[in-house]
Design a protein around this motif. Structure first.
Motif, PDB file in Angstrom:
ATOM      1  N   PRO A  49       0.895  -1.338   0.005  1.00  0.00           N
ATOM      2  CA  PRO A  49      -0.116   0.066   0.005  1.00  0.00           C
ATOM      3  C   PRO A  49       0.983   1.302   0.064  1.00  0.00           C
ATOM      4  O   PRO A  49       1.884   1.181   0.382  1.00  0.00           O
ATOM      5  CB  PRO A  49      -0.932   0.029   1.214  1.00  0.00           C
ATOM      6  CG  PRO A  49       0.108  -0.962   2.206  1.00  0.00           C
ATOM      7  CD  PRO A  49       0.736  -1.960   1.265  1.00  0.00           C
ATOM      8  N   ALA A  52      -2.273   4.874   4.309  1.00  0.00           N
ATOM      9  CA  ALA A  52      -3.007   4.092   5.307  1.00  0.00           C
ATOM     10  C   ALA A  52      -3.526   5.161   6.261  1.00  0.00           C
ATOM     11  O   ALA A  52      -3.252   6.268   6.081  1.00  0.00           O
ATOM     12  CB  ALA A  52      -2.010   3.019   5.855  1.00  0.00           C
ATOM     13  N   SER A  70      -4.407   0.635   8.769  1.00  0.00           N
ATOM     14  CA  SER A  70      -5.379   0.301   8.156  1.00  0.00           C
ATOM     15  C   SER A  70      -5.313  -0.813   6.839  1.00  0.00           C
ATOM     16  O   SER A  70      -5.944  -1.886   6.897  1.00  0.00           O
ATOM     17  CB  SER A  70      -6.413   1.195   7.807  1.00  0.00           C
ATOM     18  OG  SER A  70      -5.769   2.077   6.736  1.00  0.00           O
ATOM     19  N   THR A  71      -4.065  -0.343   6.354  1.00  0.00           N
ATOM     20  CA  THR A  71      -4.005  -1.234   4.770  1.00  0.00           C
ATOM     21  C   THR A  71      -3.171  -2.462   4.863  1.00  0.00           C
ATOM     22  O   THR A  71      -2.733  -2.865   3.935  1.00  0.00           O
ATOM     23  CB  THR A  71      -3.756  -0.252   3.782  1.00  0.00           C
ATOM     24  OG1 THR A  71      -2.657   0.440   4.081  1.00  0.00           O
ATOM     25  CG2 THR A  71      -4.875   0.650   3.543  1.00  0.00           C
ATOM     26  N   LYS A  73      -2.618  -5.920   6.622  1.00  0.00           N
ATOM     27  CA  LYS A  73      -3.125  -6.750   7.528  1.00  0.00           C
ATOM     28  C   LYS A  73      -2.423  -8.003   7.525  1.00  0.00           C
ATOM     29  O   LYS A  73      -2.704  -9.000   8.313  1.00  0.00           O
ATOM     30  CB  LYS A  73      -4.569  -7.291   6.641  1.00  0.00           C
ATOM     31  CG  LYS A  73      -5.602  -6.190   6.250  1.00  0.00           C
ATOM     32  CD  LYS A  73      -6.065  -5.564   7.577  1.00  0.00           C
ATOM     33  CE  LYS A  73      -6.795  -4.589   7.172  1.00  0.00           C
ATOM     34  NZ  LYS A  73      -7.485  -3.703   8.429  1.00  0.00           N
TER      35      LYS A  73
END
Length: 185
Positions: A49, A52, A70-71, A73
């Motif tokens: 990413p 985020a 958030s991006t 995982k």
């Protein structure tokens, strides 16, 4: 043209399997990241990413923070971002950022250090972040002098020269054999 972004942190390692990071502040800044901030990763990666939002962050001691984005995982995605820097839009940072930076121990690098008894100790070369207190590393006529950055030893800045820091170091921090009579004030 004014800069719109600030390089606030570096992602130094991953932690766990869920893609969390150990992050440290960069460029001598205090740790400025906060939950909810939108950030950008540089240099950008081809597969990871590029932006985020910070979900959570936890201080781990010294200058290390555990950050969940958030991006990110999983560990593989996180591994692709290790060594990246975290940029934050200046409008998300405190308005008094310049004052905050000036008040950090890192801002002391390059200043001259004068002891009230020994005289000029030298110049601050580095500020080492330790778990209990920061340590000023001063190079000068007495060699390397390590001064704990604590209120008992730091007297303040010279009234006429803000690039001069006055200290009162305890006996034993400087090799007594290097002290000559003419160095005493």
């Amino acid at each position: 043209m004014a800069r719109c972004w600030t390089d606030c942190a570096e992602l130094v390692a991953t932690q766990g399997l869920k893609g969390r990071f150990v992050a440290r502040s960069s460029n001598g800044l205090p740790f400025l990241l906060e939950e909810g901030m939108k950030v950008h990763f540089v240099p950008p990666t081809l597969e990871g990413p590029r932006t985020a939002v910070i979900n959570t962050l936890t201080h781990q001691g010294s200058g290390d923070y555990l950050v969940d984005f958030s991006t990110v995982k999983d560990r593989d995605t996180a591994e692709s971002l290790v060594s990246c820097h975290v940029l934050v839009s200046n409008d998300q940072l405190p308005e008094n950022l310049e004052d905050i930076v000036r008040s950090t121990p890192q801002a002391l690098c390059g200043l001259s250090v004068m002891d009230e008894q020994l005289g000029l100790l030298g110049t601050i070369q580095e500020v080492s972040e330790m778990p209990t207190q920061d340590l000023l590393i001063v190079e000068g006529p007495f060699g390397e002098v390590l001064i704990p950055f604590v209120d008992e030893f730091i007297l303040g800045f010279d009234e006429d020269d803000e690039d001069l820091l006055w200290v009162r170091i305890p006996n034993g921090l400087v090799d007594a054999s290097l002290v000559e009579e003419e160095t005493w004030l």
